[in-house]
Design a protein around this motif. Structure first.
Motif, PDB file in Angstrom:
ATOM      1  N   HIS A   1       0.822  -1.208   0.000  1.00 21.41           N
ATOM      2  CA  HIS A   1       0.000   0.000   0.000  1.00 21.41           C
ATOM      3  C   HIS A   1       0.858   1.262   0.000  1.00 21.41           C
ATOM      4  CE1 HIS A   1      -2.753  -3.029   1.864  1.00 21.41           C
ATOM      5  NE2 HIS A   1      -3.482  -2.576   0.866  1.00 21.41           N
ATOM      6  N   LEU A   2       0.445   2.243  -0.763  1.00 23.61           N
ATOM      7  CA  LEU A   2       1.128   3.533  -0.799  1.00 23.61           C
ATOM      8  C   LEU A   2       0.952   4.264   0.524  1.00 23.61           C
ATOM      9  CD1 LEU A   2      -0.125   4.732  -4.301  1.00 23.61           C
ATOM     10  CD2 LEU A   2       2.103   3.729  -3.753  1.00 23.61           C
ATOM     11  N   ALA A   3       1.875   5.183   0.835  1.00 19.53           N
ATOM     12  CA  ALA A   3       1.786   5.970   2.064  1.00 19.53           C
ATOM     13  C   ALA A   3       0.457   6.712   2.144  1.00 19.53           C
ATOM     14  CB  ALA A   3       2.950   6.953   2.143  1.00 19.53           C
ATOM     15  N   ALA A   4      -0.051   7.188   1.003  1.00 21.02           N
ATOM     16  CA  ALA A   4      -1.329   7.909   0.991  1.00 21.02           C
ATOM     17  C   ALA A   4      -2.487   7.014   1.407  1.00 21.02           C
ATOM     18  CB  ALA A   4      -1.581   8.482  -0.395  1.00 21.02           C
ATOM     19  N   VAL A   5      -2.395   5.726   1.133  1.00 25.50           N
ATOM     20  CA  VAL A   5      -3.448   4.782   1.524  1.00 25.50           C
ATOM     21  C   VAL A   5      -3.313   4.437   2.999  1.00 25.50           C
ATOM     22  CG1 VAL A   5      -4.377   2.455   1.168  1.00 25.50           C
ATOM     23  CG2 VAL A   5      -3.683   3.847  -0.792  1.00 25.50           C
ATOM     24  N   VAL A   6      -2.093   4.189   3.454  1.00 24.98           N
ATOM     25  CA  VAL A   6      -1.860   3.859   4.866  1.00 24.98           C
ATOM     26  C   VAL A   6      -2.303   5.018   5.751  1.00 24.98           C
ATOM     27  CG1 VAL A   6      -0.092   3.337   6.594  1.00 24.98           C
ATOM     28  CG2 VAL A   6       0.011   2.259   4.338  1.00 24.98           C
ATOM     29  N   GLY A   7      -2.079   6.242   5.304  1.00 30.09           N
ATOM     30  CA  GLY A   7      -2.409   7.425   6.093  1.00 30.09           C
ATOM     31  C   GLY A   7      -3.860   7.859   5.990  1.00 30.09           C
TER      32      GLY A   7
ATOM     33  N   ALA B   1       5.815   2.661   7.971  1.00 27.27           N
ATOM     34  CA  ALA B   1       5.210   1.826   6.926  1.00 27.27           C
ATOM     35  C   ALA B   1       6.168   1.722   5.743  1.00 27.27           C
ATOM     36  CB  ALA B   1       3.890   2.429   6.478  1.00 27.27           C
ATOM     37  N   THR B   2       6.455   0.504   5.327  1.00 24.44           N
ATOM     38  CA  THR B   2       7.299   0.282   4.157  1.00 24.44           C
ATOM     39  C   THR B   2       6.471  -0.345   3.057  1.00 24.44           C
ATOM     40  OG1 THR B   2       9.297   0.040   5.488  1.00 24.44           O
ATOM     41  CG2 THR B   2       9.372  -0.833   3.252  1.00 24.44           C
ATOM     42  N   GLU B   3       6.384   0.367   1.954  1.00 18.16           N
ATOM     43  CA  GLU B   3       5.688  -0.122   0.772  1.00 18.16           C
ATOM     44  C   GLU B   3       6.720  -0.783  -0.132  1.00 18.16           C
ATOM     45  OE1 GLU B   3       4.498   1.374  -3.540  1.00 18.16           O
ATOM     46  OE2 GLU B   3       4.884   2.876  -2.024  1.00 18.16           O
TER      47      GLU B   3
END
Length: 91
Positions: free
Chosen positions: A29-35, A56-58
């Motif tokens: 998942h991209l950082a924008a999705v995790v956030g 988070a590591t994508e």
């Protein structure tokens, strides 16, 4: 792609129960999705709390991007994280 409870964030090492803790989350998942406020659905069960840090590591096709997110709200069905800051990007 939806969050999978079979691949939750993991507590990074031994940490005090009462202090903010650091969590490690590996996914595609991209950082924008995790956030977002509805990505992680079982944070309360995991013991997450406001003030905790999620690294988070994508990883997608050999590219790795790590972002840092603050836990802002924990509810029975969701965890709200800050949008995050990309701290490492490598391929």
């Amino acid at each position: 792609m939806a969050y999978e409870t079979g691949n939750p964030p993991h507590l990074a090492g031994d940490q005090p129960v009462a202090a903010p803790r650091t969590w490690k989350y590996n996914s595609t998942h991209l950082a924008a999705v995790v956030g977002t406020s509805d990505h992680i659905s079982n944070g309360q069960d995991l013991g997450m709390a406001p003030g905790d840090l999620v690294l988070a590591t994508e990883s997608t096709l050999g590219t790795y991007v790590t972002s840092a997110h603050s836990v802002t709200v924990v509810d029975a069905t969701y965890v709200s994280l800050s949008k995050g800051l990309i701290i490492s990007s490598a391929s």
